[in-house]
Enzyme design. Structure first.
Site, short mmCIF file in Angstrom:
data_model
loop_
_atom_site.label_atom_id
_atom_site.label_comp_id
_atom_site.label_asym_id
_atom_site.label_seq_id
_atom_site.Cartn_x
_atom_site.Cartn_y
_atom_site.Cartn_z
N TYR A 215 0.82 -1.21 0.00
CA TYR A 215 0.00 0.00 0.00
C TYR A 215 0.86 1.26 0.00
O TYR A 215 0.53 2.26 -0.63
CB TYR A 215 -0.89 0.03 1.25
CG TYR A 215 -2.10 -0.86 1.17
CD1 TYR A 215 -3.14 -0.56 0.30
CD2 TYR A 215 -2.22 -1.98 1.98
CE1 TYR A 215 -4.27 -1.36 0.24
CE2 TYR A 215 -3.35 -2.79 1.93
CZ TYR A 215 -4.37 -2.47 1.05
OH TYR A 215 -5.48 -3.27 0.98
N SER A 246 -1.51 -5.16 -7.70
CA SER A 246 -1.60 -4.24 -6.57
C SER A 246 -2.27 -4.92 -5.40
O SER A 246 -2.92 -5.97 -5.54
CB SER A 246 -2.41 -3.01 -6.96
OG SER A 246 -3.79 -3.36 -7.11
N ASP A 247 -2.13 -4.33 -4.23
CA ASP A 247 -2.99 -4.70 -3.11
C ASP A 247 -4.35 -4.05 -3.34
O ASP A 247 -4.52 -3.18 -4.20
CB ASP A 247 -2.37 -4.26 -1.79
CG ASP A 247 -2.83 -5.12 -0.63
OD1 ASP A 247 -3.92 -5.72 -0.71
OD2 ASP A 247 -2.10 -5.21 0.39
N TRP A 248 -5.33 -4.46 -2.56
CA TRP A 248 -6.71 -4.02 -2.76
C TRP A 248 -6.85 -2.55 -2.32
O TRP A 248 -6.63 -2.23 -1.15
CB TRP A 248 -7.66 -4.92 -1.96
CG TRP A 248 -8.10 -6.14 -2.73
CD1 TRP A 248 -9.39 -6.51 -2.94
CD2 TRP A 248 -7.29 -7.13 -3.39
NE1 TRP A 248 -9.44 -7.67 -3.70
CE2 TRP A 248 -8.16 -8.06 -3.98
CE3 TRP A 248 -5.93 -7.30 -3.55
CZ2 TRP A 248 -7.71 -9.16 -4.72
CZ3 TRP A 248 -5.46 -8.38 -4.28
CH2 TRP A 248 -6.34 -9.30 -4.86
#
Length: 698
Positions: A215, A246-248
């Site tokens: 993040y 990517s991360d969420w």
């Protein structure tokens, strides 16, 4: 078998642009946090963290993604579903047993396949730089080598079952405080010698199908759009051929695609945080305007296809049901081998006919689990769940059955076991005075989305422990936490057990060790400081700031993480990295060293006690030609009968002896001092080896 790179190129060349873009964005399934089902997810697809449509006409399957750090995550996604709830990552690393990591990966993957999930968001490898980090329990250790070895085996176990695994989070997701707005600042060379080295070794060993970015920003640029990290290091220097996701909620801009990000994850979360899905219409518009090249679009797609074909996700046939009994045994063995006996003044194991007061920690119900995307509902459900509020409903006290009280009674049928909730020191003292032994369970709730404010135990538990220890000279403390804690009572108690978050078989493992049915073998994968004053950041920047506040954390310790920091500063920890007691004893003898390109050490491990047990001899660099520095070079878990001995050999990865300078690894020629011991501060055997010196790598 067709080469996956060749096949990926052939399939991608046949795609339409619509099909290409469809692979670049995953949507999140409906859950308690996101209750509306996205219309892009077909009705027959089970809810999970992510869904990417396939291209059936070209044999490309849809990607169904599940969080899976500690098992197939399910709270809120699939009512009534359950899975094997494995112990915390720190428990696994504390076993120092790579074979267990592979077995855990295999179990998670089999359960994922039984649900149709073919991508697991596993492989958490962020180094434990701060003992307040709420997510440390989910990761592995503070050391690059130990983290890399264990993560690589887990990823390999997953992918050998035909399921793609990620490695995450790339990089420096080492604090949770305002992680979406956090800038992690570090010297780039020190980064290569620490967090990035863990990732580099794990990628070399396991070839994960995907790497998930963090993040946070790294040195001013978001990790998901950090060209230096993604194109420069990951895809450039390391030659990584899988895809980068990517991360969420970590893709604020379509421009991340230009800087190396291949797939946006949890697009609806991005829409909520950043006012749009970055890899949807904005990326398509950039492509139409020539800002995203056709070559880059093809590369993004080919990387995803390559991992699908390399792991064999497209080759699934009938999947047999997962053997939940066998997986429970894996969870049990991880807990047995990863629980660490920190202190024992002769009280343990317990007498089989003792009067025992079990106090506190909700021990009449179960053992706690960490909070967040790694939480797993065990078979039969939780014993209880106590909602604790912020952040975002993720912070709950999850209690996993069975109860330690019931298990202790089962292991010691001739003992008297009384439970007291430990609500106040005065009440706990009454129970302690009636017993021969007091076993106090202490818990702390930690999880994703926030860092702890300090290292104390909540709800007055420190006061309860101190009062019980004053009332009963035979007091054992069992800590069920996701991080080190302060122990103001440590000199008063006879024994301390670090049980972490031990999973669905944790209560049994705790009881077996207390009763002496199992010999403790765990070793600390993180250093336990006396207090926060011994850490690089006694005051954590941004702690307590409102959500959305931009924060900068300067990791000025650089590569001197954990035990390295303590050695560098000449500090004495409360309990050292690698420390762990046993009910037997061991000696290390006859160290022999060979130099050259690297250091190879041989030694004899002897069980000098009267019962079978496991030792973990650890090889450390203690000095190089340019000065003193402490680095774990290798380790070996050795199981021995009483009186048995075994010769072991440990060869160091040259990067652990080197410094990263001017874009290369540099091993200076000269004499290197190394030592073997039972922890980072207990180094009994020392010697020197002559290295020829060399410059290598990128």
């Amino acid at each position: 078998m067709t080469d996956p790179d060749v096949r990926a190129c052939e399939v991608e060349a046949q795609m339409t642009d619509y099909e290409r873009f469809s692979l670049l964005c995953s949507v999140m399934g409906a859950s308690d946090l996101l209750p509306i089902r996205d219309e892009r997810i077909p009705p027959d697809v089970p809810m999970s963290a992510g869904y990417v449509p396939g291209v059936p006409r070209l044999g490309v399957p849809a990607l169904l993604m599940s969080d899976a750090s500690l098992g197939v995550t399910n709270p809120g996604y699939r009512p009534g579903d359950s899975a094997t709830a494995l112990p915390a990552g720190l428990v696994l690393a504390a076993s120092f047993n790579p074979a267990l990591a592979r077995a855990a990966g295999e179990a998670i993957a089999r359960e994922a396949r039984s649900r149709g999930f073919n991508v697991l968001l596993a492989g958490g490898i962020n180094l434990a730089r701060d003992p307040r980090n709420g997510r440390n329990f989910e990761y592995l250790s503070e050391d690059p080598l130990l983290s890399a070895v264990m993560a690589a085996e887990s990823v390999t176990g997953i992918q050998q079952q035909g399921v793609i695994s990620t490695l995450k989070h790339y990089s420096l997701n080492c604090n949770e405080t305002n992680r979406h707005w956090l800038d992690a600042v570090i010297d780039p060379d020190a980064h290569r010698e620490s967090d990035l080295l863990a990732l580099e070794i794990a990628i070399e060993r396991a070839s994960p199908g995907a790497v998930m970015t963090a993040y946070n920003k790294v040195n001013g640029e978001y990790a998901g759009g950090n060209d230096d990290l993604i194109d420069g290091v990951l895809k450039g220097a390391w030659g990584y051929r899988g895809w980068v996701m990517s991360d969420w909620g970590a893709t604020p801009s379509w421009e991340f695609a230009v800087n190396g990000l291949d797939q946006e994850s949890g697009a609806q979360v991005d829409a909520m945080l950043w006012a749009g899905e970055a890899f949807g219409d904005p990326l398509k518009a950039a492509y139409a305007d020539g800002k995203l090249s056709a070559e880059r679009l093809s590369d993004m797609v080919r990387r995803i296809l390559r991992s699908i074909f390399a792991v064999g996700v497209d080759q699934w046939d009938a999947t047999p049901p997962a053997d939940m009994t066998a997986h429970h045994e894996i969870a049990l063995e991880i807990a047995r081998q990863g629980i660490v006996l920190l202190k024992n003044d002769g009280l343990l194991p317990l007498s089989p006919d003792a009067r025992i007061a079990v106090i506190g920690g909700c021990a009449q119900l179960g053992v706690p689990a960490g909070c967040g995307s790694s939480t797993v509902v065990p078979p039969g459900g939780f014993a209880d769940v106590f909602p604790l509020g912020w952040p975002g409903g993720l912070r709950n006290l999850y209690l996993v059955p069975p109860s330690p009280v019931a298990e202790l009674r089962r292991q010691l049928p001739n003992a008297s076991v009384e439970f007291d909730p430990g609500l106040t020191p005065a009440e706990a003292v009454l129970a302690a005075r009636r017993a021969d032994v007091a076993v106090v369970f202490a818990i702390r709730v930690e999880g994703e989305g926030l860092d702890s404010a300090d290292l104390s135990l909540p709800w007055g538990q420190d006061e309860v422990i101190a009062a019980v220890a004053d009332a009963n000279p035979n007091t054992v403390v069992v800590l069920e936490t996701g991080n080190p804690v302060a122990m103001p009572w440590r000199d008063k108690v006879n024994a301390i057990m670090q049980a972490w978050y031990p999973g669905q078989a944790g209560a049994q493992a705790i009881a077996e060790i207390l009763a002496g049915q199992v010999n403790p073998t765990g070793r600390l994968p993180v250093t336990f400081p006396v207090d926060l004053g011994q850490t690089p950041r006694p005051d954590l920047p941004g702690l307590g700031a409102p959500w959305g506040t931009a924060t900068t954390i300067r990791y000025t310790e650089g590569a001197e993480v954990g035990y390295r920091w303590f050695a560098h500063r000449g500090l004495e920890p409360m309990f050292a990295f690698g420390h762990g007691l046993s009910y037997t004893s061991f000696e290390h003898r006859d160290l022999a060293l060979v130099g050259g390109d690297t250091v190879t050490a041989s030694l004899t491990v002897v069980n000098t006690g009267n019962r079978r047990g496991a030792d973990v001899p650890q090889l450390y660099l203690i000095a190089a030609p340019d000065g003193e520095r402490l680095r774990l070079l290798g380790f070996e878990r050795v199981q021995l009968d009483a009186g048995e001995s075994r010769r072991v050999t440990i060869e160091a990865d040259p990067r652990l002896l080197a410094r990263y300078r001017d874009g290369r690894w540099c091993v200076a020629a000269g004499r290197y001092a190394v030592a073997v011991g039972s922890s980072a501060v207990a180094l009994a055997l020392k010697g020197e080896a002559e290295l020829t010196g060399r410059v290598f790598g990128r």
